[in-house]
Scaffold this active site. Structure first.
Site, PDB file in Angstrom:
ATOM      1  N   SER B  12       0.821  -1.207   0.000  1.00  0.00           N
ATOM      2  CA  SER B  12       0.000   0.000   0.000  1.00  0.00           C
ATOM      3  C   SER B  12       0.857   1.260   0.000  1.00  0.00           C
ATOM      4  O   SER B  12       0.349   2.362  -0.130  1.00  0.00           O
ATOM      5  CB  SER B  12      -0.893   0.017   1.238  1.00  0.00           C
ATOM      6  OG  SER B  12      -0.111   0.002   2.418  1.00  0.00           O
ATOM      7  N   GLY B  13       2.169   1.103   0.128  1.00  0.00           N
ATOM      8  CA  GLY B  13       3.058   2.254   0.130  1.00  0.00           C
ATOM      9  C   GLY B  13       3.381   2.713  -1.284  1.00  0.00           C
ATOM     10  O   GLY B  13       2.904   2.132  -2.266  1.00  0.00           O
ATOM     11  N   PHE B  14       4.200   3.735  -1.363  1.00  0.00           N
ATOM     12  CA  PHE B  14       4.527   4.299  -2.670  1.00  0.00           C
ATOM     13  C   PHE B  14       5.382   3.344  -3.496  1.00  0.00           C
ATOM     14  O   PHE B  14       5.064   3.060  -4.656  1.00  0.00           O
ATOM     15  CB  PHE B  14       5.256   5.635  -2.494  1.00  0.00           C
ATOM     16  CG  PHE B  14       4.345   6.786  -2.189  1.00  0.00           C
ATOM     17  CD1 PHE B  14       2.961   6.656  -2.181  1.00  0.00           C
ATOM     18  CD2 PHE B  14       4.879   8.046  -1.900  1.00  0.00           C
ATOM     19  CE1 PHE B  14       2.125   7.735  -1.906  1.00  0.00           C
ATOM     20  CE2 PHE B  14       4.048   9.137  -1.630  1.00  0.00           C
ATOM     21  CZ  PHE B  14       2.674   8.970  -1.634  1.00  0.00           C
ATOM     22  N   THR B  15       6.456   2.842  -2.930  1.00  0.00           N
ATOM     23  CA  THR B  15       7.285   1.933  -3.729  1.00  0.00           C
ATOM     24  C   THR B  15       6.589   0.585  -3.900  1.00  0.00           C
ATOM     25  O   THR B  15       6.727  -0.056  -4.934  1.00  0.00           O
ATOM     26  CB  THR B  15       8.682   1.714  -3.092  1.00  0.00           C
ATOM     27  OG1 THR B  15       8.492   1.169  -1.782  1.00  0.00           O
ATOM     28  CG2 THR B  15       9.442   3.021  -2.973  1.00  0.00           C
ATOM     29  N   CYS B 149      17.542   6.010  -3.060  1.00  0.00           N
ATOM     30  CA  CYS B 149      17.326   6.797  -4.264  1.00  0.00           C
ATOM     31  C   CYS B 149      18.398   7.854  -4.461  1.00  0.00           C
ATOM     32  O   CYS B 149      18.967   7.991  -5.550  1.00  0.00           O
ATOM     33  CB  CYS B 149      15.940   7.429  -4.248  1.00  0.00           C
ATOM     34  SG  CYS B 149      15.457   8.077  -2.641  1.00  0.00           S
ATOM     35  N   ASN B 312      12.962   8.531  -8.482  1.00  0.00           N
ATOM     36  CA  ASN B 312      13.225   7.807  -7.230  1.00  0.00           C
ATOM     37  C   ASN B 312      12.306   6.600  -7.041  1.00  0.00           C
ATOM     38  O   ASN B 312      12.662   5.640  -6.368  1.00  0.00           O
ATOM     39  CB  ASN B 312      13.083   8.743  -6.025  1.00  0.00           C
ATOM     40  CG  ASN B 312      11.716   9.361  -5.938  1.00  0.00           C
ATOM     41  OD1 ASN B 312      11.286  10.026  -6.885  1.00  0.00           O
ATOM     42  ND2 ASN B 312      11.006   9.156  -4.843  1.00  0.00           N
TER      43      ASN B 312
HETATM   44  N1  LIG Z   1      10.063   6.516  -1.444  1.00  0.00           N
HETATM   45  C1  LIG Z   1      11.214   6.382  -2.057  1.00  0.00           C
HETATM   46  O1  LIG Z   1      11.562   7.162  -2.941  1.00  0.00           O
HETATM   47  C2  LIG Z   1      12.153   5.267  -1.685  1.00  0.00           C
HETATM   48  C3  LIG Z   1      13.300   5.090  -2.469  1.00  0.00           C
HETATM   49  C4  LIG Z   1      14.192   4.083  -2.138  1.00  0.00           C
HETATM   50  C5  LIG Z   1      13.928   3.265  -1.044  1.00  0.00           C
HETATM   51  N2  LIG Z   1      12.819   3.468  -0.297  1.00  0.00           N
HETATM   52  C6  LIG Z   1      12.599   2.590   0.855  1.00  0.00           C
HETATM   53  O2  LIG Z   1      11.529   1.722   0.560  1.00  0.00           O
HETATM   54  C7  LIG Z   1      10.823   1.447   1.740  1.00  0.00           C
HETATM   55  C8  LIG Z   1       9.349   1.793   1.525  1.00  0.00           C
HETATM   56  O3  LIG Z   1       9.268   3.185   1.234  1.00  0.00           O
HETATM   57  P1  LIG Z   1       7.926   3.867   0.761  1.00  0.00           P
HETATM   58  O4  LIG Z   1       8.263   5.242   0.358  1.00  0.00           O
HETATM   59  O5  LIG Z   1       7.209   2.973  -0.172  1.00  0.00           O
HETATM   60  O6  LIG Z   1       7.146   3.933   2.154  1.00  0.00           O
HETATM   61  P2  LIG Z   1       5.582   4.021   2.466  1.00  0.00           P
HETATM   62  O7  LIG Z   1       4.885   4.661   1.314  1.00  0.00           O
HETATM   63  O8  LIG Z   1       5.476   4.638   3.796  1.00  0.00           O
HETATM   64  O9  LIG Z   1       5.116   2.489   2.553  1.00  0.00           O
HETATM   65  C9  LIG Z   1       5.486   1.629   3.583  1.00  0.00           C
HETATM   66  C10 LIG Z   1       4.675   0.345   3.471  1.00  0.00           C
HETATM   67  O10 LIG Z   1       5.105  -0.570   4.464  1.00  0.00           O
HETATM   68  C11 LIG Z   1       3.970  -1.105   5.161  1.00  0.00           C
HETATM   69  N3  LIG Z   1       4.418  -1.365   6.530  1.00  0.00           N
HETATM   70  C12 LIG Z   1       4.803  -0.454   7.456  1.00  0.00           C
HETATM   71  N4  LIG Z   1       5.215  -1.084   8.585  1.00  0.00           N
HETATM   72  C13 LIG Z   1       5.075  -2.418   8.371  1.00  0.00           C
HETATM   73  C14 LIG Z   1       5.305  -3.574   9.171  1.00  0.00           C
HETATM   74  N5  LIG Z   1       5.799  -3.474  10.420  1.00  0.00           N
HETATM   75  N6  LIG Z   1       5.049  -4.777   8.636  1.00  0.00           N
HETATM   76  C15 LIG Z   1       4.568  -4.883   7.393  1.00  0.00           C
HETATM   77  N7  LIG Z   1       4.307  -3.816   6.589  1.00  0.00           N
HETATM   78  C16 LIG Z   1       4.567  -2.596   7.070  1.00  0.00           C
HETATM   79  C17 LIG Z   1       2.914  -0.046   5.032  1.00  0.00           C
HETATM   80  O11 LIG Z   1       1.601  -0.542   4.948  1.00  0.00           O
HETATM   81  P3  LIG Z   1       0.686  -0.944   6.163  1.00  0.00           P
HETATM   82  O12 LIG Z   1       1.072  -0.037   7.303  1.00  0.00           O
HETATM   83  O13 LIG Z   1      -0.708  -0.751   5.681  1.00  0.00           O
HETATM   84  O14 LIG Z   1       1.015  -2.378   6.403  1.00  0.00           O
HETATM   85  C18 LIG Z   1       3.213   0.525   3.640  1.00  0.00           C
HETATM   86  O15 LIG Z   1       2.568  -0.260   2.666  1.00  0.00           O
HETATM   87  C19 LIG Z   1      11.473   2.232   2.856  1.00  0.00           C
HETATM   88  O16 LIG Z   1      12.382   1.431   3.569  1.00  0.00           O
HETATM   89  C20 LIG Z   1      12.196   3.317   2.108  1.00  0.00           C
HETATM   90  O17 LIG Z   1      13.329   3.804   2.796  1.00  0.00           O
HETATM   91  C21 LIG Z   1      11.920   4.425  -0.619  1.00  0.00           C
END
Ligand SMILES: NC(=O)c1ccc[n+]([C@@H]2O[C@H](COP(=O)([O-])OP(=O)(O)OC[C@H]3O[C@@H](n4cnc5c(N)ncnc54)[C@H](OP(=O)(O)O)[C@@H]3O)[C@@H](O)[C@H]2O)c1
Ligand SMILES: NC(=O)c1ccc[n+]([C@@H]2O[C@H](COP(=O)([O-])OP(=O)(O)OC[C@H]3O[C@@H](n4cnc5c(N)ncnc54)[C@H](OP(=O)(O)O)[C@@H]3O)[C@@H](O)[C@H]2O)c1
Ligand SMILES: NC(=O)c1ccc[n+]([C@@H]2O[C@H](COP(=O)([O-])OP(=O)(O)OC[C@H]3O[C@@H](n4cnc5c(N)ncnc54)[C@H](OP(=O)(O)O)[C@@H]3O)[C@@H](O)[C@H]2O)c1
Ligand SMILES: NC(=O)c1ccc[n+]([C@@H]2O[C@H](COP(=O)([O-])OP(=O)(O)OC[C@H]3O[C@@H](n4cnc5c(N)ncnc54)[C@H](OP(=O)(O)O)[C@@H]3O)[C@@H](O)[C@H]2O)c1
Ligand SMILES: [Zn+2]
Ligand SMILES: [Zn+2]
Lengths: 54, 348, 348, 348, 348, 54
Positions: B12-15, B149, B312
């Site tokens: 459900s998150g962005f990535t 990123c 990113n």
């Molecule tokens: N955004 C970027 O540009 C980017 C780039 C490179 C790397 N990343 C890395 O990729 C990862 C995700 O980033 P994002 O931007 O996609 O974050 P996000 O949008 O906040 O999404 C996080 C996801 O993880 C789930 N989650 C949170 N805690 C959890 C747990 N304890 N167990 C299972 N699921 C859990 C959340 O859904 P629910 O709470 O509904 O389960 C949500 O779907 C991070 O580690 C981030 O550092 C992000």
């Protein structure tokens, strides 16, 4: 084919190339002037100095 | 048709949403599971409207009950994967983690830059994802750490100069990065509300950004790193100001970059030329897995300015993860990642 | 692999660039020619940076020397195609024109809304492109007129109500459209410079917009049409306020829309629900050939509000044109148009 | 110099911050108190960075301990003022409330559109703020209800037509409003995060918007009202489509608008002309207390399209409140409200 | 009331429009003339919509016929003022020029960075405008050269470090500037159309930017300067990365900045703290004559990162010009420049 | 002073007005052509038809 004088990449040329024509290098984007056609030779085209305002 | 099954934790998150989009259009993968705790039971389209077309019937499920799949992509906040890695590895032979949890090489680095590591013994076996730098280590890897990123943007820009010996690691390097709001993930706080976040050039992580660790570790040089939030959603643009010890010509630079990237399927070079798009910029690669790099020489300051731009959400996370999985599993490297991006395009 | 050759006249423009992008990724087409008078000889990537990856060696050429192709897409300003239609038809069996030149049915309409027509005899044989409305007329057509972007958005929203008899054509209909800056094409004047165009809600074509003709002609109703420029690049969003003569329930409305679009490969419905994206909006379809439609009932005013959203560069022009060509030539309808769009996404 | 003391309840909010800014530069007011529960004790500049210059020493204080002031501006969410009105009126002779709590005339309307009213007996004595409509009722008023932003935009646009008899209240009126993200206040939820809110044309409150009540009550006509969120921060733009029963000329319309607004210090007209800014648009009034109105005639549909634009933070709330206070207290009407706005300007 | 007359040459341009706005609200100036060749005879409100309120009857006139005024502000492209300086000085005792024509000290610098200078003998008598740096030279000056926007941002950030001896001029200095689209002026080309310019992080003037000359000349140090266009309209944000030779503490830095700016009416400091706005950013000063400066210490890299932010239309041009005129003529320094800016605010 | 033919507002005129000159009304923005100078008389200037693209 000819070599880009800016980046060294191969630049593909079309058939009826003319001296003076400007083409751009698809690797680096440099504007190249056709200075000879047999064999094809390219040189960097003179650049327009840009004024950024401010 | 699709031979491999895939799961996404944090879907459900962005990535996580990007992973679903990419896997759905990927010829070799079938999505088996998409987890979310907060949206458990809801359709993926209720969160990611672009997926209404392709996944009308895919619903989020509970990450506590992981389906068995060939590849598990984990897109959770920092700390989750290191705690749950055993469950993840039980569920899948290949785990591709998008968080920072397995990117660095040593426990000591996690002590210095993060809050330590709970499973340091896995750090050695985990493989950094970025294929342009690390392709040969990927085939057969079973724990893959997709890069940060900002780190990805910076590494792609500087790596060729180190490979070619233009830099030897002793030089002053300043990296000034501009990033979009999707970097913060779907959570976001006060600072990321539309009225406060629109139109900004906002210093954030002005010093001591954690990606510094990742970059220094991979490039073997010290760097002075600063980030600014700017008004776009996707995109990371890194400008590196480097001061080589010896004289450098444009020819040397082209040789370094062409040598590094000419045959790379996802790398493009732009360094001058005419028209509107003369140097790398994020909107030229938005929505794609491409990285653009370019440079300019500043002879009067003995400086080389290196520009690099990525999306990113793609080259900086989900795209890189799929790319690495393709390489690791021996699939066609570009499978599922062919989208060329848009023109004109605003700030996707 | 590709069996058919294609040419694009006006390939340096916005819709021309989209056509190149779509055709390049299309399994059945090979691009034979891309014309531009101003960029003759330059690489297409110098204008459309997203095409640097796929078309490193394609260069613009002179529209005076048209290559012979299977399908010619013409993306030139209003008036060019009607003047040059003989040359275009000499070059290709199938011509798909993106301008307004062949959209209306009669010379009289061109007299009323435009400056007349120089080849009125062709109006009868030309076929309007929009497959959701006109699919059966397309196979074998050799002059196809791709619809206007605002007209497309409006027609897609209202057509089901007419088909289902909710509207009979005698009712008051107000349509308020919001559009992005790419509608103006690559030319643009003072009003479309970034400082003047950013952040606007700017009435333009407040009355008497030419697309009114197209819509009224296809839907058989009179409508009061007003456009506003808003701050996005791609996208057209039409909100129609209609006042059916008899009572209408939500059930009636769903029946009308599901009846019309349930089996359409590019139509999605959104009318309520939960989450952030409850009604159609352009950014949910940006970059794609999808159209979204939805509605809300306002019982106290006996009003139905109909929302529809498209990407003007895609469903509103280049995507629609390729879709129509697919149908006309008997290809797979969705070939080359599978991109699902992005989430999150800004204003692409 | 300043003779009157003022307090602001809800000063950490968006309209509260605007009130502080206006009062600080106002020649007749001294700010005595600015309340916030969440930021109690912090400097106002820590929340409103623009106030660092003028109010280095003003700090938020607890709304439970109200200082005694001449005028108390209350900028709290709906419901707070009706509960606390006795405390507010104890603290100040004049209370100017920015919420919806005292805008409507009767308890019945609050039953219909809100959740009822806890102090209906005050509804009669409260005075609607908008001076262009209600100037003569303001002098000496001690409970002033500042208007809703969308209601203000709409009322300013339509009022002249009713005054001049162009509309008699029996006509069909469709109002399509476009609003910026500051309308949601500093709170905001998922839908107002930067990645989700950027680039939108998003239907919200498609029907049944509560401002309908306010508008209908003041104008004495029924209207069909729909709102869209667009990508700007400040600004509300109302487009009204009206269908007068009899024939109307441009001259009639100009007479109506000039008659209503020619001598108004904060009203400007724009209806055609040349250049980029031909009709009202929010960015031409951003940051100011001006309202712009204009129109276009659509003879073929017997329609008049009326455009109006305001800054919701100013004419739509804080500016209107200060304007009303100026009139109520017999001060110079434009005191503290002279700012002319900016050009060029993005989406302020 | 107003004792002095003022004229503006180039009044249809962006900085010219700001000058009109500021002069109109200035207690000491009366606008006598506003020139434009292209809009000769038109009302100023037809170009600058914000001035419709205040200047209903001011019309542009021909720059060939200059009225005699006390102060003439010239806001023309580079090169015009040096050609016409005799006419300008004939028309007014005090000339304030906003272009680069009189900013540098020597003919040699104009040879190096521009295309030479046609009136080098005036370079010595002209005075650089920036009062924070140059206040004592301004009283009585009759040729004032208002600074470049990017130069102003950079100088304001670095000057205190030089004054305080933190830097001695021998150090490596990298300056990475982010700018809005109004810097390009009302002209603009292809690259500044809304579709191409929205959402960018676009390197421009990557090396060799002419403002380098101005900065180096005033600060007495060499610097490596790079600019990026980002998506805002007003604003210049300079981030300087400096590497002092000796150890520096936060205390030293605060001492330097407080020493330099504590009593400056238009300077604000922001370096940490809590909340959303912790460091300088353009939107916190948009529309105002304020400059914000701040810094962060990066001990591991022996680096100081200096942030500064201004509105290029104000502190970076028109505001600075009026500020300098105030000082030069012995008026109240802040007269006409009191506007505090807005919160919330998008990208003004 | 002359009356705007579009909106009826007073339009202030400068001294050396010439026939054929185009001025805009500051109330409604209409472009007005000076068709006579003694006494000054204004008429609506011919408008350029605008093409909105699409
Ligand atoms: N955004 C970027 O540009 C980017 C780039 C490179 C790397 N990343 C890395 O990729 C990862 C995700 O980033 P994002 O931007 O996609 O974050 P996000 O949008 O906040 O999404 C996080 C996801 O993880 C789930 N989650 C949170 N805690 C959890 C747990 N304890 N167990 C299972 N699921 C859990 C959340 O859904 P629910 O709470 O509904 O389960 C949500 O779907 C991070 O580690 C981030 O550092 C992000
Ligand atoms: N933009 C939209 O959203 C949209 C939507 C639906 C339909 N349309 C229609 O599609 C058409 C193209 O629109 P656009 O937005 O792509 O416009 P554009 O960006 O201005 O492009 C127009 C193209 O036509 C070429 N051209 C102009 N005059 C020509 C001539 N006489 N002969 C040959 N080529 C000529 C131009 O290139 P050179 O001058 O270099 O040759 C340019 O490549 C228009 O008819 C428009 O109404 C546009
Ligand atoms: N935004 C607009 O465009 C606009 C236009 C017209 C009218 N209005 C109306 O103006 C009012 C304020 O709107 P806004 O946009 O400024 O909202 P906002 O940004 O959310 O601010 C609300 C303020 O009220 C305070 N507050 C909340 N509950 C309170 C309580 N029980 N007692 C005391 N203080 C309380 C909050 O601060 P603490 O929680 O820290 O105390 C905050 O300072 C609303 O009624 C709104 O409908 C807004
Ligand atoms: N924009 C910024 O942020 C900024 C900041 C600092 C300094 N500056 C400097 O300020 C100056 C003006 O910049 P801008 O952004 O306001 O530019 P602009 O918007 O392009 O305006 C230029 C003005 O000069 C007039 N003009 C041009 N050539 C002329 C001539 N030969 N004689 C008389 N008038 C002439 C133009 O009007 P007509 O053609 O109608 O006469 C127009 O009014 C430039 O030198 C620029 O470098 C700008
Ligand atoms: Zn090259
Ligand atoms: Zn008029």
């Amino acid at each position: 084919m000819a070599e880009c004088v800016e980046c060294g990449a191969e630049v593909s040329l079309h058939d009826n190339l003319e001296v003076g024509e400007i083409i751009d290098c698809t690797t680096c984007g440099a504007e190249l002037e056709v200075i000879d056609v047999e064999p094809p030779e390219l040189d960097k085209a003179p650049e327009l100095e840009e004024d950024w305002g401010e | 048709m699709a031979d491999l099954t895939a799961g996404v934790v944090g879907a459900s998150g962005f990535t996580g949403g990007e992973l679903l989009r990419l896997l759905a259009a990927h010829p070799e993968f079938e999505i088996e599971q998409a987890t979310s705790r907060s949206y458990d039971g809801k359709s993926v389209g209720s969160v990611h409207p672009n997926l209404r077309g392709t996944h009308p019937n895919l619903r989020f499920s509970d990450p506590e009950e992981l389906a068995s799949v060939d590849v598990l992509f984990t897109a959770t906040p920092h700390g989750v994967s290191m705690e749950q890695i055993d469950r993840f590895q039980d569920a899948a032979e290949t785990v591709v983690d998008l968080s920072a949890d397995f990117r660095l090489d040593t426990e000591a680095e996690y002590e210095e830059w993060y809050d330590g590591h709970s499973r340091p013994e896995l750090l050695e076996e985990s493989v950094y994802a970025l294929p342009e730098i690390n392709r040969e280590a990927l085939p057969g890897a079973d724990l893959i750490a997709s890069g940060g990123c900002n780190a990805t943007a910076t590494i792609l820009g500087l790596h060729p100069l180190i490979e070619a010996g233009v830099l030897d690691g002793s030089e002053q390097v300043v990296v000034d990065v501009k990033v979009g709001s999707s970097e913060g993930g779907a959570g976001g706080g006060d600072a990321s509300s539309h009225p406060e976040r629109s139109g900004v050039v906002r210093p954030y992580a002005p010093t001591g950004h954690r990606h510094e660790a990742e970059i220094e570790s991979f490039l073997g040089l010290d760097l002075s790193f600063t980030c600014h939030a700017v008004d776009m959603i996707r995109g990371a643009s890194a400008t590196a100001h480097v001061f080589p010890n010896g004289p450098v010509s444009k020819g040397d630079l082209w040789k370094a970059y062409r040598g590094a990237y000419e045959d790379e399927p996802f790398m493009r070079m732009a360094a001058g030329g005419s028209g509107v798009y003369r140097y790398p910029e994020p909107k030229a690669v938005a929505g794609t897995n491409y990285g653009e790099v370019g440079f300019e020489l500043d002879p009067s300051n003995k400086r080389v300015v290196v520009f690099s731009a990525i999306d990113n959400m793609m080259k900086g996370s989900a795209g890189q993860a799929v790319h690495a999985a393709n390489v690791a599993l021996g699939l066609n490297e570009t499978a599922g990642l062919e989208f060329q991006g848009l023109h004109p395009v605003g700030s996707p």
